[in-house]
Design a protein around this motif. Structure first.
Motif: not given
Length: 404
Positions: A154-163
């Protein structure tokens, strides 16, 4: 005391890769389920990540990697980092729990109504916990896993991942390991280590792993050195892995050139350069002159890359290809310097064992050896550290040999 060498190295790396998200970047996002997906970020555009939601791309541009966001409408709010919480031991067990269809009175229709009304994911999870018939009987570990499963749903969270090359390799291995020839991050690190890839070095690469090998070498070079890759196509290949690395194009052009197997042969006769056709000829249209200029630049680039290759004295040769490894070695080894390393990767052991047998009787090669790396992932949590139940069978095989 300041170290000027460290400052110069940091400056070079920053000029090679952007430290913040820019328009045109392909950014890896880690979703609540733990899965990573790549999305193109364009100024004034919209990024849609399925059921998690969508948001304006401008909300990410200019931000550093590694932050966690939550979607509210079309806008993002930065979330504080979550700390690891200690889980208390209890005497509770799960043996008497019956997870039937009636332990959760909250129906799917009711949950959908809550989502449509804009209720936060934490409130939905709280409502499910309060109405769960057996929740209080679960162990603290089971309660934590239950909450994590619901957050992923249900969460609407996300994280950006360093390339970084580790993150990109891990993403591709989970997404489609066949396209990168079963190269796991630990196997890739072994390849770079065996070939002694370092800033300022000069390397030849045969990459049929979607650009994973080329991307790893370029990241290790950090904008200093030289790389020539050999491929099948006439024009520089569009490596899908390199798209996620977000290298600065102008820096990559300076240190990386590409040749196909035909142009890598010394007896190849290049098509007559267009240098004799002056772009300022009278009567030619501007479009025609631009085409001639582009052809001349391409011809000059090809000639320079061939001259560099044939000059030799490269530090190492790295191969990840379906072609016969012995033929590849016979073609490219003359351009490797004495005591240079040669590393050949294969998803299977048989091609490398046959190659090892042939190299052992050849005095031009020293100590051919085959290795297979083994990786076992662990869950690392307070009081719950143990190996994961599933793991990959193999990350491929490596043959390392030194040119005499």
């Amino acid at each position: 005391m300041d170290n000027p060498d460290c400052e110069n190295t940091t400056s070079t790396l920053n000029s090679f890769k952007a430290t913040t998200i820019q328009s045109g970047h392909t950014v890896l996002l880690r979703l609540p389920s733990g899965e990573t997906k790549g999305f193109k970020v364009e100024k004034d555009g919209t990024v849609s990540i399925g059921r998690v939601g969508s948001f304006r791309a401008n909300e990410l541009i200019g931000h550093p990697y590694g932050l966690t966001y939550e979607i509210h409408g079309k806008e993002l709010t930065i979330q504080p980092p979550r700390t690891l919480q200690e889980v208390e031991e209890t005497d509770a067990t799960n043996e008497l729990i019956n997870d039937g269809e009636f332990v959760q009175p909250l129906t799917l229709d009711e949950i959908e109504e809550l989502k449509k009304s804009g209720v936060h994911a934490s409130e939905i999870i709280k409502a499910q916990i309060e109405q769960h018939a057996n929740y209080s009987m679960k162990t603290e570990y089971s309660k934590e896993k239950y909450r994590q499963r619901k957050e992923a749903k249900y969460s609407k969270a996300f994280s950006t991942v360093e390339p970084t090359i580790y993150n990109v390799c891990d993403h591709w291995f989970k997404k489609d390991q066949n396209r990168i020839r079963d190269i796991r991050p630990d196997t890739l690190s072994q390849i770079l280590n065996m070939a002694n890839v370092r800033p300022g070095g000069r390397y030849i690469a045969v990459d049929e792993a979607s650009g994973l090998l080329v991307s790893a070498i370029l990241e290790r070079l950090g904008g200093e050195g030289r790389l020539i890759s050999i491929c099948d196509v006439d024009s520089p290949p569009a490596y899908p892995v390199m798209t996620l690395m977000n290298f600065r194009k102008e820096v990559v052009t300076k240190i990386h050139s590409s040749l196909n197997w035909a142009t890598a042969q010394e007896d190849y006769t290049p098509v007559a350069a267009v240098a004799q056709q002056l772009s300022s000829e009278v009567g030619k249209s501007d479009r025609h002159r631009v085409r001639l200029d582009k052809r001349k630049i391409a011809a000059d680039t090809l000639l320079n890359a061939r001259e560099e290759l044939f000059a030799g004295e490269y530090d190492a040769l790295l191969i990840a290809s379906d072609y016969d490894p012995l033929e590849v070695l016979e073609t490219l080894t003359p351009y490797v310097a004495g005591s240079g390393s040669i590393v050949v990767q294969s998803p299977f052991s048989q091609p490398l064992t046959e190659l090892q047998t042939k190299l052992r009787i050849n005095p031009s090669y020293l100590a051919p050896s085959i290795t297979e790396s083994w990786l076992r992932r662990y869950q690392v949590l307070p009081g719950r550290t143990h190996p994961t139940m599933n793991t990959s069978g193999s990350g491929g095989f490596l043959l390392h040999v030194i040119k005499v």
